[in-house]
Design a protein around this motif. Structure first.
Motif, short mmCIF file in Angstrom:
data_model
loop_
_atom_site.label_atom_id
_atom_site.label_comp_id
_atom_site.label_asym_id
_atom_site.label_seq_id
_atom_site.Cartn_x
_atom_site.Cartn_y
_atom_site.Cartn_z
N SER A 132 -65.67 6.85 14.34
CA SER A 132 -66.04 7.93 13.43
C SER A 132 -65.32 7.87 12.09
CB SER A 132 -65.76 9.29 14.09
OG SER A 132 -64.40 9.39 14.47
N PHE A 133 -64.32 7.01 11.95
CA PHE A 133 -63.62 6.91 10.67
C PHE A 133 -63.00 5.52 10.54
CE2 PHE A 133 -60.23 7.99 13.57
CZ PHE A 133 -59.13 7.30 13.10
N LEU A 134 -62.57 5.21 9.32
CA LEU A 134 -61.86 3.97 9.06
C LEU A 134 -60.76 4.24 8.05
CD1 LEU A 134 -62.84 2.74 6.03
CD2 LEU A 134 -64.93 2.37 7.33
N VAL A 135 -59.74 3.41 8.09
CA VAL A 135 -58.63 3.50 7.15
C VAL A 135 -58.58 2.19 6.35
CG1 VAL A 135 -56.15 3.78 6.85
CG2 VAL A 135 -57.33 5.01 8.69
N ALA A 136 -58.63 2.31 5.03
CA ALA A 136 -58.62 1.14 4.15
C ALA A 136 -57.35 1.12 3.32
CB ALA A 136 -59.85 1.15 3.24
N THR A 137 -56.73 -0.05 3.22
CA THR A 137 -55.51 -0.22 2.43
C THR A 137 -55.72 -1.39 1.46
OG1 THR A 137 -54.11 0.59 4.22
CG2 THR A 137 -53.04 -0.66 2.46
N ILE A 138 -55.68 -1.09 0.18
CA ILE A 138 -55.76 -2.14 -0.84
C ILE A 138 -54.37 -2.70 -1.07
CG2 ILE A 138 -56.26 -2.66 -3.25
CD1 ILE A 138 -58.46 -0.61 -3.19
N VAL A 139 -54.24 -4.00 -0.91
CA VAL A 139 -52.96 -4.69 -1.13
C VAL A 139 -53.08 -5.50 -2.42
CG1 VAL A 139 -51.29 -6.33 -0.20
CG2 VAL A 139 -52.59 -4.86 1.35
N SER A 140 -52.22 -5.20 -3.39
CA SER A 140 -52.26 -5.91 -4.67
C SER A 140 -50.87 -6.45 -5.00
CB SER A 140 -52.76 -4.99 -5.80
OG SER A 140 -51.97 -3.83 -5.87
N VAL A 141 -50.84 -7.57 -5.70
CA VAL A 141 -49.58 -8.23 -6.06
C VAL A 141 -49.19 -7.82 -7.47
CG1 VAL A 141 -48.40 -10.44 -6.33
CG2 VAL A 141 -50.19 -10.17 -4.58
N THR A 142 -47.98 -7.34 -7.63
CA THR A 142 -47.50 -6.90 -8.94
C THR A 142 -46.96 -8.09 -9.74
OG1 THR A 142 -45.25 -6.46 -8.15
CG2 THR A 142 -46.88 -4.69 -7.91
N GLU A 143 -46.56 -7.83 -10.99
CA GLU A 143 -46.01 -8.88 -11.84
C GLU A 143 -44.69 -9.40 -11.28
OE1 GLU A 143 -45.67 -7.29 -15.72
OE2 GLU A 143 -47.85 -7.20 -16.08
N LEU A 144 -43.98 -8.57 -10.50
CA LEU A 144 -42.70 -8.98 -9.92
C LEU A 144 -42.89 -9.68 -8.57
CD1 LEU A 144 -40.64 -5.74 -10.71
CD2 LEU A 144 -40.67 -7.90 -11.98
N ARG A 145 -44.14 -10.02 -8.24
CA ARG A 145 -44.48 -10.71 -7.00
C ARG A 145 -44.17 -9.86 -5.78
NH1 ARG A 145 -47.87 -14.59 -8.01
NH2 ARG A 145 -47.18 -15.84 -6.21
N THR A 146 -44.23 -8.55 -5.94
CA THR A 146 -44.11 -7.64 -4.80
C THR A 146 -45.49 -7.06 -4.49
OG1 THR A 146 -43.58 -5.78 -6.26
CG2 THR A 146 -41.72 -7.06 -5.36
N LEU A 147 -45.62 -6.45 -3.32
CA LEU A 147 -46.90 -5.91 -2.88
C LEU A 147 -46.97 -4.41 -3.14
CD1 LEU A 147 -47.42 -7.80 0.50
CD2 LEU A 147 -48.22 -8.44 -1.77
N LYS A 148 -48.10 -3.98 -3.66
CA LYS A 148 -48.34 -2.57 -3.90
C LYS A 148 -49.54 -2.14 -3.04
CE LYS A 148 -50.28 -1.28 -7.73
NZ LYS A 148 -50.52 -1.01 -9.18
N TYR A 149 -49.45 -0.93 -2.48
CA TYR A 149 -50.45 -0.48 -1.53
C TYR A 149 -51.15 0.79 -2.03
CZ TYR A 149 -47.55 -3.48 1.42
OH TYR A 149 -46.82 -4.52 1.92
N ARG A 150 -52.41 0.88 -1.70
CA ARG A 150 -53.18 2.08 -1.98
C ARG A 150 -54.07 2.36 -0.77
NH1 ARG A 150 -56.00 2.26 -7.68
NH2 ARG A 150 -53.79 2.18 -8.20
N MET A 196 -44.30 -17.51 1.11
CA MET A 196 -45.67 -17.86 1.47
C MET A 196 -46.58 -17.75 0.25
SD MET A 196 -46.21 -16.17 5.25
CE MET A 196 -45.61 -14.56 4.77
N LYS A 197 -47.62 -18.58 0.25
CA LYS A 197 -48.53 -18.61 -0.87
C LYS A 197 -49.49 -17.42 -0.82
CE LYS A 197 -52.11 -21.48 -3.00
NZ LYS A 197 -52.89 -22.75 -2.89
N ILE A 198 -49.65 -16.79 -1.95
CA ILE A 198 -50.57 -15.65 -2.04
C ILE A 198 -51.97 -16.20 -2.29
CG2 ILE A 198 -51.23 -13.62 -3.36
CD1 ILE A 198 -48.24 -13.20 -3.93
N VAL A 199 -52.89 -15.91 -1.37
CA VAL A 199 -54.26 -16.42 -1.46
C VAL A 199 -55.17 -15.41 -2.16
CG1 VAL A 199 -56.24 -17.26 -0.14
CG2 VAL A 199 -53.91 -17.77 0.64
N TYR A 200 -55.00 -14.13 -1.85
CA TYR A 200 -55.83 -13.06 -2.44
C TYR A 200 -54.91 -12.05 -3.14
CZ TYR A 200 -59.31 -15.05 0.70
OH TYR A 200 -60.16 -15.91 1.36
N PRO A 201 -54.80 -12.12 -4.47
CA PRO A 201 -53.90 -11.19 -5.19
C PRO A 201 -54.29 -9.73 -5.01
CG PRO A 201 -54.57 -13.03 -6.59
CD PRO A 201 -55.42 -13.09 -5.37
N ILE A 202 -55.57 -9.47 -4.89
CA ILE A 202 -56.06 -8.10 -4.63
C ILE A 202 -57.05 -8.18 -3.46
CG2 ILE A 202 -57.23 -6.07 -5.54
CD1 ILE A 202 -56.46 -6.93 -8.34
#
Length: 325
Positions: free
Chosen positions: A16-34, A1-7
């Motif tokens: 009362s709270f929220l959970v945020a996950t940053i999804v970023s695309v690495t040089e190897l075209r894999t996904l990294k999470y924070r 699938m085409k990656i539209v938003y690299p980060i």
């Protein structure tokens, strides 16, 4: 699938709270999470915005959970691009669901462009919408009170509404006021309150009231209902004045909408408060009709078309469009 938003970031919002996950695309075209958890207090929401900017994340996606997404949007909107999506389009797989996984799933779908943004107008339109929707609620409440007031006389053996066309007209109001405030009301005396063409119905009016069974307790309840109606009338007038003041920047759009046969100023303001003035956000008239809940969906399988119904969407704008049509 085409990656539209690299980060990008997916946010699962709660009261009362929220959970945020940053999804970023690495040089190897894999996904990294924070991942990070924040409270919904303004101080923590500002910390969320700073955290996103520090990680070079300017594209955010979250589901429209109740009204809990609005405070988050208010803080993030000026500097970041925030996409609000319908919860049914980002629903996680059953049996594999928690707050962290939900935010991760939303981020992944957004990363690959698999979510469709909901229509969120600019802030001035959103504020105007709050007023027009509140006015709609007040009008509905007033209608309910009018029905309650009229039914109160019916259960007391007073069939005045069968003779007069408007229970809240000048003659009928004088009669109901007399029946509720006088200690010993007389049906014959009610004929003296009639005006103009209603004088011809004097006999019928007296007959509809004769033999009434109006107790002190019922009088008290209906006086309370009438007092509430007077308050609602005053509140609606105040809201109308404020809406007219807020709608001054959209005078040209209101005037244009009023050229539609049957469209009055109140209806035009309600339409603008729902869809704004920038029609490019919908793309076409068909998409606008679909958003307003006026277009049946597609439900076809094995060459057979099954019954479809229009959605509950657009509950505030739909009556305006249908009445005009």
């Amino acid at each position: 699938m085409k990656i539209v938003y690299p980060i990008c970031c997916g946010i699962d919002v709660h009261k009362s709270f929220l959970v945020a996950t940053i999804v970023s695309v690495t040089e190897l075209r894999t996904l990294k999470y924070r991942k990070e958890r924040f409270s919904t207090f303004n101080k923590d929401l500002c910390r969320l915005k700073q955290w996103l900017i520090e990680n070079n994340c300017y594209d955010v996606c979250m589901e429209s959970t109740g009204k809990y997404w609005v405070p988050v949007l208010n803080v993030l909107e000026p500097e970041l691009r925030v996409v609000i999506v319908n919860p049914k389009w980002v629903k996680a797989i059953k049996g594999n669901k928690d707050d962290v996984k939900d935010s991760k799933w939303i981020g992944e779908l957004f990363c690959f462009g698999l979510v469709r943004s909901s229509f969120v107008p600019e802030k001035p339109i959103r504020i105007l919408r709050e007023f027009t929707r509140y006015r709609c609620k007040l009008v509905n409440m007033r209608s309910s009170e009018k029905n309650r007031f009229q039914n109160g006389f019916t259960v007391c053996n007073i069939a005045l509404d069968s003779v007069v066309s408007d229970m809240f007209g000048k003659s009928a109001s004088r009669i109901t006021d007399y029946l509720l405030t006088d200690e010993n009301p007389d049906a014959e005396h009610c004929a003296t309150f009639l005006h103009r063409s209603l004088k011809k119905k004097a006999v019928a009016v007296v007959e509809s009231i004769e033999g009434f069974q109006l107790t002190e307790e019922q009088k008290f309840r209906m006086l309370q209902v009438r007092q509430h109606m007077a308050y609602l009338d005053s509140a609606i007038e105040s809201i109308d004045r404020k809406i007219e003041e807020m709608a001054l920047p959209y005078a040209a759009a209101v005037q244009l909408l009023c050229t539609i046969p049957g469209m009055k100023q109140d209806s035009a303001l309600a339409v603008i408060s729902e869809i704004g003035t920038d029609m490019s956000q919908f793309g076409s008239s068909k998409r606008l009709c679909s958003w307003a809940g006026l277009t049946p969906g597609n439900n076809q399988s094995a060459g057979k078309k099954k019954s479809v119904r229009i959605t509950r969407a657009g509950v505030y704008i739909k009556p305006m469009l249908v009445q005009v049509a």
